[in-house]
Design a protein around this motif. Structure first.
Motif, mmCIF file in Angstrom:
data_model
loop_
_atom_site.group_PDB
_atom_site.id
_atom_site.type_symbol
_atom_site.label_atom_id
_atom_site.label_comp_id
_atom_site.label_asym_id
_atom_site.label_seq_id
_atom_site.Cartn_x
_atom_site.Cartn_y
_atom_site.Cartn_z
ATOM 1 N N TYR A 29 0.815 -1.215 0.000
ATOM 2 C CA TYR A 29 0.000 0.000 0.000
ATOM 3 C C TYR A 29 0.851 1.269 0.000
ATOM 4 N N ALA A 30 1.823 1.361 0.904
ATOM 5 C CA ALA A 30 2.661 2.557 1.025
ATOM 6 C C ALA A 30 4.120 2.142 0.969
ATOM 7 N N PRO A 31 4.673 1.950 -0.226
ATOM 8 C CA PRO A 31 6.037 1.436 -0.317
ATOM 9 C C PRO A 31 7.078 2.355 0.313
ATOM 10 N N ASP A 32 6.819 3.676 0.391
ATOM 11 C CA ASP A 32 7.787 4.580 1.010
ATOM 12 C C ASP A 32 7.928 4.326 2.499
ATOM 13 N N MET A 33 6.887 3.831 3.124
ATOM 14 C CA MET A 33 6.959 3.534 4.549
ATOM 15 C C MET A 33 7.696 2.220 4.796
ATOM 16 N N VAL A 34 7.614 1.308 3.824
ATOM 17 C CA VAL A 34 8.266 0.012 3.978
ATOM 18 C C VAL A 34 9.751 0.128 3.697
ATOM 19 N N ALA A 35 10.114 0.858 2.656
ATOM 20 C CA ALA A 35 11.508 0.946 2.236
ATOM 21 C C ALA A 35 12.011 2.374 2.382
ATOM 22 N N SER A 36 11.960 2.910 3.589
ATOM 23 C CA SER A 36 12.452 4.264 3.807
ATOM 24 C C SER A 36 13.978 4.256 3.812
ATOM 25 N N VAL A 37 14.560 5.415 3.654
ATOM 26 C CA VAL A 37 16.013 5.534 3.643
ATOM 27 C C VAL A 37 16.426 6.200 4.959
ATOM 28 N N PRO A 38 16.754 5.406 5.976
ATOM 29 C CA PRO A 38 17.143 6.015 7.248
ATOM 30 C C PRO A 38 18.602 6.449 7.216
ATOM 31 N N TYR A 39 18.930 7.373 8.068
ATOM 32 C CA TYR A 39 20.308 7.793 8.237
ATOM 33 C C TYR A 39 20.837 7.176 9.522
ATOM 34 N N ASP A 40 22.074 6.712 9.515
ATOM 35 C CA ASP A 40 22.694 6.205 10.738
ATOM 36 C C ASP A 40 22.949 7.376 11.675
ATOM 37 N N SER A 41 22.983 7.088 12.969
ATOM 38 C CA SER A 41 23.100 8.142 13.981
ATOM 39 C C SER A 41 24.286 9.070 13.757
ATOM 40 N N PHE A 42 25.442 8.527 13.397
ATOM 41 C CA PHE A 42 26.649 9.342 13.266
ATOM 42 C C PHE A 42 27.013 9.629 11.810
ATOM 43 N N ALA A 43 26.094 9.344 10.877
ATOM 44 C CA ALA A 43 26.346 9.580 9.460
ATOM 45 C C ALA A 43 26.018 11.028 9.100
ATOM 46 N N PRO A 44 26.673 11.557 8.074
ATOM 47 C CA PRO A 44 26.310 12.905 7.607
ATOM 48 C C PRO A 44 24.874 12.917 7.101
ATOM 49 N N ASN A 45 24.215 14.059 7.249
ATOM 50 C CA ASN A 45 22.824 14.178 6.839
ATOM 51 C C ASN A 45 22.628 15.524 6.161
ATOM 52 N N PRO A 46 22.315 15.533 4.869
ATOM 53 C CA PRO A 46 22.150 16.807 4.168
ATOM 54 C C PRO A 46 20.861 17.543 4.540
ATOM 55 N N ASN A 47 19.983 16.917 5.305
ATOM 56 C CA ASN A 47 18.697 17.523 5.646
ATOM 57 C C ASN A 47 18.734 18.376 6.904
ATOM 58 N N THR A 48 19.828 18.369 7.651
ATOM 59 C CA THR A 48 19.897 19.146 8.886
ATOM 60 C C THR A 48 20.832 20.335 8.708
ATOM 61 N N GLY A 49 20.666 21.318 9.548
ATOM 62 C CA GLY A 49 21.457 22.542 9.439
ATOM 63 C C GLY A 49 22.941 22.342 9.635
ATOM 64 N N ASP A 50 23.315 21.476 10.583
ATOM 65 C CA ASP A 50 24.736 21.267 10.841
ATOM 66 C C ASP A 50 25.299 20.060 10.094
ATOM 67 N N GLY A 51 24.463 19.391 9.295
ATOM 68 C CA GLY A 51 24.942 18.268 8.498
ATOM 69 C C GLY A 51 25.100 16.976 9.264
ATOM 70 N N LYS A 52 24.633 16.934 10.501
ATOM 71 C CA LYS A 52 24.748 15.732 11.324
ATOM 72 C C LYS A 52 23.368 15.126 11.538
ATOM 73 N N THR A 53 23.319 13.806 11.595
ATOM 74 C CA THR A 53 22.041 13.140 11.858
ATOM 75 C C THR A 53 21.682 13.263 13.333
ATOM 76 N N LEU A 54 22.639 12.995 14.204
ATOM 77 C CA LEU A 54 22.415 13.060 15.645
ATOM 78 C C LEU A 54 22.553 14.516 16.080
ATOM 79 N N LEU A 55 21.454 15.129 16.428
ATOM 80 C CA LEU A 55 21.462 16.543 16.768
ATOM 81 C C LEU A 55 21.925 16.752 18.198
ATOM 82 N N THR A 56 22.582 17.868 18.445
ATOM 83 C CA THR A 56 23.005 18.197 19.803
ATOM 84 C C THR A 56 21.804 18.714 20.581
#
Length: 189
Positions: A29-56
């Motif tokens: 029904y909702a393939p995006d929910m089944v196969a989401s693209v998670p970021y690892d805790s300490f991996a870089p993340n282009p979606n956050t302001g500081d580029g980190k997945t784990l926010l301070t």
């Protein structure tokens, strides 16, 4: 009438979705929910302001169940701790037993199991003062808590190793070493 047809269609989909035929792939029904693209805790993340997945944490946040100690290291702060801090745990056999465990784990290597300053480490390092000496007996509970937290003299800080609640319980156990008749009174003198 339309509500009945919608209800029957929903019922048909629900019953059809329960079919367990392993030879046919199921409808997703909702393939995006089944196969989401998670970021690892300490991996870089282009979606956050500081580029980190784990926010301070936000400035001034305190971890749940943690009471911050607003006193720095040093003799003046230790003196203030002695007059301002009070042991939040009433003395009981359970509290003293937990304090004894913490004492044996963190203090006995230097101070010895009886608090006399004769622990096994003293063969290689200067002998620490006895915790049963008059000056140690006269220290307020808050000052002992501060000394355990920030250290004093050659004694290193144990604040990062011993949880705050165990430091307070350790103070209760130390008081029973200093005065064996005071094993589990309700209040600290």
């Amino acid at each position: 009438m339309r509500k009945v047809w919608v209800g029957l269609a929903a019922l048909g989909l629900a019953v059809g979705g329960c079919e367990q035929d392993e030879t046919r792939p199921n409808f997703e029904y909702a393939p995006d929910m089944v196969a989401s693209v998670p970021y690892d805790s300490f991996a870089p993340n282009p979606n956050t302001g500081d580029g980190k997945t784990l926010l301070t944490p936000a400035k001034g946040t305190v971890p749940r169940g943690h009471l911050p100690l607003h006193l720095a290291a040093g003799p003046e702060a230790a003196e203030r701790a002695g007059s301002e801090l009070r042991n939040p745990y009433p003395s009981s056999p359970e509290v003293v037993a937990r304090g004894q465990t913490a004492f044996q784990r963190y203090c006995a290597p230097c101070h010895g199991s009886g608090g006399l300053g004769d622990g096994p480490v003293t063969a290689r390092f200067p002998m620490p003062p006895s915790l049963l000496a008059e000056h140690a007996v006269e220290l307020p509970d808050g000052r002992i808590f501060h000394i355990i937290t920030h250290g004093q003299g050659l004694m290193p800080a144990h604040g990062s190793q011993v949880a705050p609640e165990d430091r307070w319980k350790l103070v209760h156990y130390l008081r029973t070493l200093q005065n064996p008749a005071r094993t589990a009174r309700k209040e600290t003198p």
